[in-house]
Each structure stands twice: as C-alpha cells, then as structure tokens.
Design a protein around this motif. Structure first.
Motif, PDB file in Angstrom:
ATOM      1  N   GLU A  89      57.047   2.671  -0.906  1.00  0.00           N
ATOM      2  CA  GLU A  89      58.438   2.169  -1.084  1.00  0.00           C
ATOM      3  C   GLU A  89      58.948   1.007  -0.663  1.00  0.00           C
ATOM      4  OE1 GLU A  89      61.923   5.025  -0.930  1.00  0.00           O
ATOM      5  OE2 GLU A  89      60.172   6.212  -0.172  1.00  0.00           O
ATOM      6  N   SER A  90      58.388  -0.002  -1.399  1.00  0.00           N
ATOM      7  CA  SER A  90      59.255  -1.521  -1.842  1.00  0.00           C
ATOM      8  C   SER A  90      60.192  -1.404  -0.241  1.00  0.00           C
ATOM      9  CB  SER A  90      59.857  -2.401  -2.927  1.00  0.00           C
ATOM     10  OG  SER A  90      60.132  -3.411  -2.342  1.00  0.00           O
ATOM     11  N   THR A  91      60.295  -2.520  -0.392  1.00  0.00           N
ATOM     12  CA  THR A  91      61.383  -3.109   0.932  1.00  0.00           C
ATOM     13  C   THR A  91      62.916  -4.274   0.238  1.00  0.00           C
ATOM     14  OG1 THR A  91      60.660  -4.066   2.243  1.00  0.00           O
ATOM     15  CG2 THR A  91      60.736  -2.303   2.759  1.00  0.00           C
ATOM     16  N   VAL A  92      61.908  -4.757  -0.802  1.00  0.00           N
ATOM     17  CA  VAL A  92      62.626  -5.818  -1.172  1.00  0.00           C
ATOM     18  C   VAL A  92      63.919  -5.529  -2.800  1.00  0.00           C
ATOM     19  CG1 VAL A  92      60.760  -7.142  -0.440  1.00  0.00           C
ATOM     20  CG2 VAL A  92      60.550  -7.046  -2.852  1.00  0.00           C
ATOM     21  N   VAL A  93      63.535  -4.036  -3.149  1.00  0.00           N
ATOM     22  CA  VAL A  93      63.942  -3.836  -4.703  1.00  0.00           C
ATOM     23  C   VAL A  93      65.256  -4.271  -4.466  1.00  0.00           C
ATOM     24  CG1 VAL A  93      62.527  -2.254  -4.959  1.00  0.00           C
ATOM     25  CG2 VAL A  93      64.506  -1.555  -3.569  1.00  0.00           C
ATOM     26  N   HIS A  94      66.389  -4.430  -5.639  1.00  0.00           N
ATOM     27  CA  HIS A  94      67.681  -4.923  -5.206  1.00  0.00           C
ATOM     28  C   HIS A  94      68.285  -6.141  -4.139  1.00  0.00           C
ATOM     29  CE1 HIS A  94      69.711  -0.519  -5.683  1.00  0.00           C
ATOM     30  NE2 HIS A  94      68.637  -1.293  -6.753  1.00  0.00           N
ATOM     31  N   THR A  95      66.971  -7.100  -3.933  1.00  0.00           N
ATOM     32  CA  THR A  95      67.106  -8.358  -3.771  1.00  0.00           C
ATOM     33  C   THR A  95      66.288  -9.349  -4.436  1.00  0.00           C
ATOM     34  OG1 THR A  95      64.971  -8.404  -2.395  1.00  0.00           O
ATOM     35  CG2 THR A  95      66.584  -7.463  -1.549  1.00  0.00           C
TER      36      THR A  95
END
Length: 402
Positions: free
Chosen positions: A272-278
């Motif tokens: 899971e990406s940690t940068v979604v919604h950024t």
C-alpha cells in the motif's frame, strides 16, 4: 479513497479447497478455471508502453478535484480515448456536488447472447490533493487498456465501463449512479468489478495483488461475491505473473452496489502506497510494471466473466447460466429452471461449498424442470447439469437459505 491497512483473511488460491472443486468444471462464465489459449492471445496484447503513456498523461492533467479544469479535462480525455477505440455508446452521467457539475463516464458494449445482463468494470478518475497517478490513475490505465483490447471481441454479456467521479468525496458518483440508474431500473448486473489503486510502490517487490470480496451486510450477495473472487484469484494466476491474496471489500466505488444487493469483486494493491492523497502521488512513486501485470490479470478475468468467444466456433452449443435461468435465487425449498433446453435425458448434481455431493437426480427431457432442495445445507451450492449424450455440461451456483 482507501486509507487504512487491511487484514488479510487467507492467502493464495492453493489453500482454498473450494477452488479445487470449481476448477474441475469448465462451463459457465464464473467457474471455468482452465487456461484458454484464445483469451491468452488477447492478454498477450496488453501493452506496457500504452499503459505507461496513459499514466504519464493522467499525471500531466493535474489535481482532479471537483470544480477544477483538470477534472473536466480528464473526463474529456477519457471520452476521446473510448471513441478512439471505436465505442459509440458513451454517456456523461451528470450530477452536482456543492453546486459543481460532475460527470460519471459510462461506456457500454452490448453482449450478443444476454444483452440485458451487465458486467460493470469501474474505477474512479477524480483525485485528492495530488495528481493521483496511483489513486486512481492506475485503475484508469488498466480499464482503458481492457476497453481497447475488448473493443471488437464478441461477448455474451454486456459490458459497461464506468469511470466514476467524486469518489474521494465519499463515493458520491457511484452512489448517484446506483440511486438514479441501478435501483430505479432494477438493473440486471452480473458482477461489479472495481479497480482502485493498483500501482504498487516503487522500489518494492510488487508481485502480489489483493482480490477483494464482499463480507458486509446485506449477506445475501456474499457467497456469490466469494465465488467470483475465488475465480478471480485463479484467473489472475493463469493470465499474469502475480501471486494473490484475498481480503474484504471496503471504501471504494463498489460499496453502493454492494449495499444495493449486487455482487461485487475488486483489485487493490498489496504493497500500500503511503503517498496517496498527497502531491507525491506521482508516477515515480509507483510501479508501471505492476499495473501492466494487474492489467493482464484483469483482462483475463473480464474475458472469462463476459463470456468472450471466438467467432466461427461452436461456442453457442454450450449451455450458459442464463440459458437455464435458475430461480428463485436465493432459494429456500425448491428451485426451477427454464426454458427447457435439454432435448435428451440429463442429470443434476448439487455440491455444497466443501465439494460434497448433496443431491443427484436423473431427468427425462419432458420431466418438470425443478428440484426439491429444502433438506440441503444453507450457503453457496454448485449445480452441475450433464446431458447424457455428452454434448453439454454446465455449472452454475445458487444461494440456499433456511
């Protein structure tokens, strides 16, 4: 929209006994578990370069939030792409959010055998606080490639490609579609196949995809969702290089369908990406090759679920789930089937979810098309019809209630 880590309930198809049972049968859009060379030839046409180009263009369109030119330009771009593939039945499903006009993009291909029955392939195209190349440019790129490859492939069931908007504001676009189209028309939906955030994480080993099943209320659609998700697991491993794991569906555009009692499944990245919604949800933070493999898996599954076939073959001789029309489903005491498509003696075997045979009966062609099932176990039941002339074998499924 998804924003928290899932718990994985069980891993890898080889640990799920029901798949062994399903894989021994080869008829019906959900249950065929063998590699199909025709499908494989279409899957081999999945283009890494095309996917990469679409991801790059999605990124260049900017932050796609309600009321922005970026969101409207992305809608225009999607329509242009579908038109370039040869699709003509393209609709802007218009709705408003906080005084802003938004669009779901609806693209329909009619099936040849069961046009009123729809396989929906969906993924949102709006983003939040960034260009959203993973969430959900990855799903958009995957769906566009499937649409390109299936543009001229004969299909038994109708396909509806849907790019939803305002998913990031709380599934607004998909809820609008369910409330204003699905429910009022009692839309006949075979399956909703959701593709959301399948980009993986750059620098990690992205070799596993999460296949999602319905585990929420209402429970009447859970067993069918589980069966389709099991099939998706196997098809993923047949047509791609990905491993699989299964988890529960949540927080994406299949939820309004699920709440309306429709059958759903979906794909979601395992790393899971940690940068979604950024602002950092950009191409360099994900894996285009992972999207490529996911697209191969999804293409193989869609070919199977849509009943795709090769022209000038004898595929029409095979029975199909809807040719028999098992009813009622879910069932309590009795099931019936019509029309009577058997012109010679046949037999019906019914298996429970453990693969145990609970019912067997032989029928003559003129016998009533019904079976008493009140004494059978509740849950998902597999029905296997065999015609004694050896020409026809069919597997379908029903849900048995108390």
């Amino acid at each position: 929209m998804k924003g928290f880590t899932k718990t994985i309930y069980f891993m890898h198809r080889k640990h799920c006994f029901i798949l062994v049972i399903l894989s021994i049968f080869t008829a019906g859009p959900i249950l065929s578990q063998q590699y199909n060379p025709y499908y494989g030839s279409i899957v081999s046409g999945v283009s890494y370069d095309t996917i990469l180009t679409n991801l790059e263009h999605f990124q260049s369109l900017g932050v796609k939030e309600p009321g922005t030119a970026a969101l409207n330009n992305t809608a225009d771009w999607l329509i242009e792409k579908y038109e370039s593939f040869g699709y003509t039945n393209i609709v802007r499903d218009t709705f408003e959010l906080n005084g802003k006009q938004l669009y779901n993009i609806i693209v329909t291909r009619q099936g040849t055998t069961f046009p009123p029955r729809y396989l929906i392939i969906d993924g949102h195209y709006d983003t939040y606080q960034g260009p959203g190349v993973n969430d959900n440019g990855s799903g958009v790129a995957c769906i566009l490639e499937i649409a390109r490859l299936l543009a001229t492939v004969p299909i038994k069931y109708s396909i509806r490609f849907i790019n939803f908007s305002a998913e990031e504001q709380g599934l607004i676009g998909s809820q609008h579609y369910v409330d204003h189209t699905v429910v009022p028309t009692n839309m006949n939906i075979l399956l909703v196949f959701n593709i959301d955030e399948v980009g993986g994480v750059a620098g990690m080993i992205n070799n596993t995809i999460t296949c999602e099943r319905d585990e929420d209320v209402p429970s009447s659609n859970n067993a069918a969702s589980a069966a389709y998700t099991d099939s998706l697991v196997n098809l993923t491993e047949l047509y791609s290089n990905l491993e699989t794991q299964i988890s529960y569906a949540y927080g994406s555009d299949y939820v309004p369908f699920q709440e309306a009692g429709k059958v759903i499944t979906g794909l979601y990245e395992t790393n899971e990406s940690t940068v979604v919604h950024t602002p950092n949800d950009i191409l360099s933070r994900m894996s285009p090759n992972y999207v490529y493999e996911v697209t191969k898996a999804a293409t193989g599954a869609i070919l199977q679920f849509s009943g795709a076939y090769l022209l000038n073959t004898s595929s029409g001789e095979d029975l199909d789930e809807l040719a028999l029309h098992i009813f009622p489903n879910p069932a309590f005491e009795r099931i019936s089937w019509s029309p009577d498509v058997f012109n010679s003696p046949y037999q019906l075997s019914i298996y429970n979810s453990k693969g145990e045979k609970e019912y067997f009966k032989k029928f003559c062609a003129m016998d009533p098309c019904q079976a008493e099932i009140g004494h059978l176990n509740t849950g998902l039941l597999l029905l296997k019809f065999d015609q004694e002339n050896g020409k026809t074998s069919m597997v379908t499924r029903i849900i048995k209630l108390k």
